[in-house]
Write a protein that holds these residues in place. Sequence first.
Motif, short mmCIF file in Angstrom:
data_model
loop_
_atom_site.label_atom_id
_atom_site.label_comp_id
_atom_site.label_asym_id
_atom_site.label_seq_id
_atom_site.Cartn_x
_atom_site.Cartn_y
_atom_site.Cartn_z
N GLY A 156 0.79 -1.04 -0.04
CA GLY A 156 0.05 0.03 0.10
C GLY A 156 1.00 1.11 -0.15
O GLY A 156 2.00 1.16 -0.02
N LYS A 157 0.27 2.26 0.05
CA LYS A 157 0.80 3.77 0.00
C LYS A 157 1.91 3.95 1.11
O LYS A 157 2.97 4.62 0.84
N ARG A 158 1.62 3.25 2.16
CA ARG A 158 2.25 3.58 3.54
C ARG A 158 3.13 2.40 4.02
O ARG A 158 3.76 2.28 5.14
N THR A 159 3.32 1.24 3.02
CA THR A 159 3.88 0.18 3.31
C THR A 159 5.35 0.35 4.00
O THR A 159 5.67 -0.18 5.13
N LEU A 160 5.93 0.87 3.41
CA LEU A 160 7.50 1.15 3.81
C LEU A 160 7.26 2.04 5.12
O LEU A 160 8.33 1.45 5.97
N GLU A 161 6.65 3.02 5.36
CA GLU A 161 6.64 3.75 6.45
C GLU A 161 6.15 2.59 7.72
O GLU A 161 6.86 2.74 8.92
N GLU A 162 5.31 1.96 7.51
CA GLU A 162 4.60 1.04 8.54
C GLU A 162 5.82 -0.02 8.85
O GLU A 162 5.86 -0.48 10.09
N ILE A 163 6.51 -0.57 7.96
CA ILE A 163 7.69 -1.60 8.21
C ILE A 163 8.75 -0.79 8.98
O ILE A 163 9.22 -1.24 10.06
N HIS A 164 8.84 0.26 8.76
CA HIS A 164 10.02 1.08 9.45
C HIS A 164 9.84 1.38 10.86
O HIS A 164 10.36 1.16 11.98
N PHE A 165 8.38 1.74 11.11
CA PHE A 165 7.54 1.65 12.62
C PHE A 165 7.68 0.69 13.21
O PHE A 165 8.53 0.46 14.34
N HIS A 166 7.40 -0.52 12.82
CA HIS A 166 7.43 -1.85 13.27
C HIS A 166 8.88 -2.31 13.75
O HIS A 166 9.09 -2.81 14.82
N LEU A 167 9.77 -1.94 12.76
CA LEU A 167 11.09 -2.04 12.74
C LEU A 167 11.75 -1.61 14.16
O LEU A 167 12.40 -2.09 15.16
N LYS A 168 11.31 -0.36 14.17
CA LYS A 168 11.83 0.60 15.41
C LYS A 168 11.30 -0.23 16.77
O LYS A 168 12.08 -0.19 17.95
N GLN A 169 10.09 -0.32 16.77
CA GLN A 169 9.44 -0.67 18.04
C GLN A 169 9.99 -2.21 18.49
O GLN A 169 10.18 -2.38 19.68
N LEU A 170 10.12 -3.23 17.31
CA LEU A 170 11.08 -4.32 17.68
C LEU A 170 12.18 -4.62 18.38
O LEU A 170 12.49 -5.20 19.15
N CYS A 171 12.96 -3.23 17.66
CA CYS A 171 14.17 -3.10 18.30
C CYS A 171 14.17 -2.63 19.79
O CYS A 171 15.00 -3.11 20.46
N ILE A 172 13.34 -1.69 20.18
CA ILE A 172 13.30 -1.30 21.36
C ILE A 172 12.99 -2.40 22.33
O ILE A 172 13.41 -2.24 23.32
N GLN A 173 12.03 -3.13 21.90
CA GLN A 173 11.90 -4.40 22.62
C GLN A 173 12.86 -5.28 22.62
O GLN A 173 12.64 -6.44 23.15
N ARG A 174 13.86 -5.14 22.09
CA ARG A 174 15.23 -6.04 22.15
C ARG A 174 14.80 -7.27 21.40
O ARG A 174 15.46 -8.39 21.92
N VAL A 175 13.92 -7.35 20.26
CA VAL A 175 13.90 -8.65 19.61
C VAL A 175 15.10 -8.55 18.75
O VAL A 175 15.75 -7.71 18.12
N ASP A 176 15.66 -9.91 18.84
CA ASP A 176 17.31 -10.14 18.25
C ASP A 176 17.09 -10.18 16.67
O ASP A 176 17.93 -9.38 15.98
N CYS A 177 16.24 -10.94 16.10
CA CYS A 177 16.03 -11.15 14.75
C CYS A 177 14.76 -10.63 14.21
O CYS A 177 13.93 -11.10 14.78
N ILE A 178 14.79 -9.72 13.07
CA ILE A 178 13.48 -9.30 12.58
C ILE A 178 13.71 -9.63 11.28
O ILE A 178 14.47 -9.49 10.51
N TYR A 179 12.40 -10.05 10.59
CA TYR A 179 12.20 -10.38 9.25
C TYR A 179 11.16 -9.84 8.55
O TYR A 179 10.02 -9.58 9.63
N ALA A 180 11.49 -9.54 7.46
CA ALA A 180 10.24 -9.01 6.57
C ALA A 180 10.04 -10.00 5.20
O ALA A 180 10.95 -10.27 4.56
N ASP A 181 8.67 -10.58 5.18
CA ASP A 181 8.32 -11.52 4.07
C ASP A 181 7.81 -10.73 3.04
O ASP A 181 6.63 -9.97 3.59
N LEU A 182 8.25 -10.62 2.05
CA LEU A 182 7.59 -9.96 0.71
C LEU A 182 7.09 -10.83 -0.42
O LEU A 182 7.65 -11.73 -0.78
#
Length: 520
Positions: A422-448
């Motif tokens: 969608g039009k904000r997909t990249l922004e949303e992934i970036h948001f979730h990436l930051k949130q997961l990093c803050i939660q100290r999640v070690d490995c983060i995956y993006a399935d496309l």
Amino acid sequence: MDSAPICTNLKEIDRISPMSNDSTQSQGNSHEVQIAHLTILPEEKYLSAIVDVVSDLANANGISKKDTGHLDKVLVEIFNNIVKYGFQEDTCKPIEISIFKRLHTFVISLEDKGLPFDYENLELGEDARFKSYLSKSYADQVNFYCLGTLGNRTEIVKNLPASDIREEMDISEHHEHLKQEPAQLSAEIKIDSFNHSKVHELVRLVYKCYGYSYANEFMYYPEQIEARLHSQLMTSCGAYNSDDELVGHLALIYSKPGAKVGESGEAVVDPRYRGHHIFPKMKTYMTEHASSHGVIGVYGEAVTVHPYSQKGSLELGSCETGFLLGYSPGTVSFQNISEDEKPRRQSIALMFTPILKSKPVKVYVPEVYKEIIETIYSRIGFEREYISENINSKYSKKGNGQMTVSIRSDHNQGIITVDEFGKRTLEEIHFHLKQLCIQRVDCIYADLPLNKKGAGYIASKLRELGFFYGYLIPEYSDSDVLRLQYLNNVEISREDIKTASDFGEHLLDLIINDWSDENR
């Protein structure tokens, strides 16, 4: 604002696909049975009545009063947050509440036509619908789906009572079993479909072989295994000795009934029968079974602390499609392999076995990975039409996207699964990436999904955020899927990772270099 289903699992999460807004859909799924459905106005005076109904139904399904009380608290908070943040205190809009059983869980679903999630307010802490549930521990799983003009869905999931074999057996049984004499190499072994009446024997075998260390928690609970088998999301074979004793097990796990590819897993071989080639025999049996049911391919994980698992898969016709660095916690022990006091996270190879021909389709690939992706498709014999995209490609999505965000706490992983761009997909992934990093999640995956235009563009842009190549799975969930990976301060040593082929070595070097490029 782009819509995106958000899934937050508080204990353990598997991949979840967004459902339609039709609350009766569960009736059409073999693994879901709807128990009740009601439409109610979100007024305070009705809340206690809703809580009473949910409590009574939870109790009727075997959930204890203590756990029911916890569910009630989560339900009340979600209900109030829908009114406050979704309806902005407007109590004239109805909420659809459905209660159903999914596999061996009790699910409460709330659907509303309120405002979608506001990512800017989420980041500022002004919309508590997402963040407030990250700290909850009363439900086993809370799923969030933002469906754009269709509204929102929130699911509260509670595991139904089940017997845990670890509470019935003593750890000494595990230690004593490992000391038993190996079976004669001439011993007769029969590979056949798994007899469902042997589920309790299976969980005992898992415990005797692994003690507390088996990776997939549900394999200790007979009721959860039975639910998966009956739902057709899991099909298994067993290895039986001349006394009809279960000495081996292997399963194919599907993302949904009728899926085109399955994941090979839940492998167990009695240590008394090592050297009897039980695993390759079971894998051959399951491959033939999959072929007869129209399954196009099978994928599976192979450890990289040694090359033998990869080698065995290669001998059975598999091909490496990627490596996930630091995939699992460094707590698994292997005999005759030394470990540090604080072992590093362990990497895995993703192996894909083609079974049937795949129809030629278009795939939108990132230009930087086009050569390696073409090579992988060629090695597995799947024909594709390649359309390269990069950060300069035209991306003009106007509609709502769909994605699921999940957390697998046992491996400390976060998975962002995109179903529609969608039009904000990249922004949303970036948001979730930051949130997961803050939660100290070690490995983060993006399935496309590679069959969707824009996949190559999004992948190229994600590399700028630090994502790098992970693996490729053809025909997964109605599309070929490219997984990118992101490491959140995880230590990786190239020397820890063993490969079993020249191509595997080449692919691993490409991934290591891609990761290094993104961390300069």
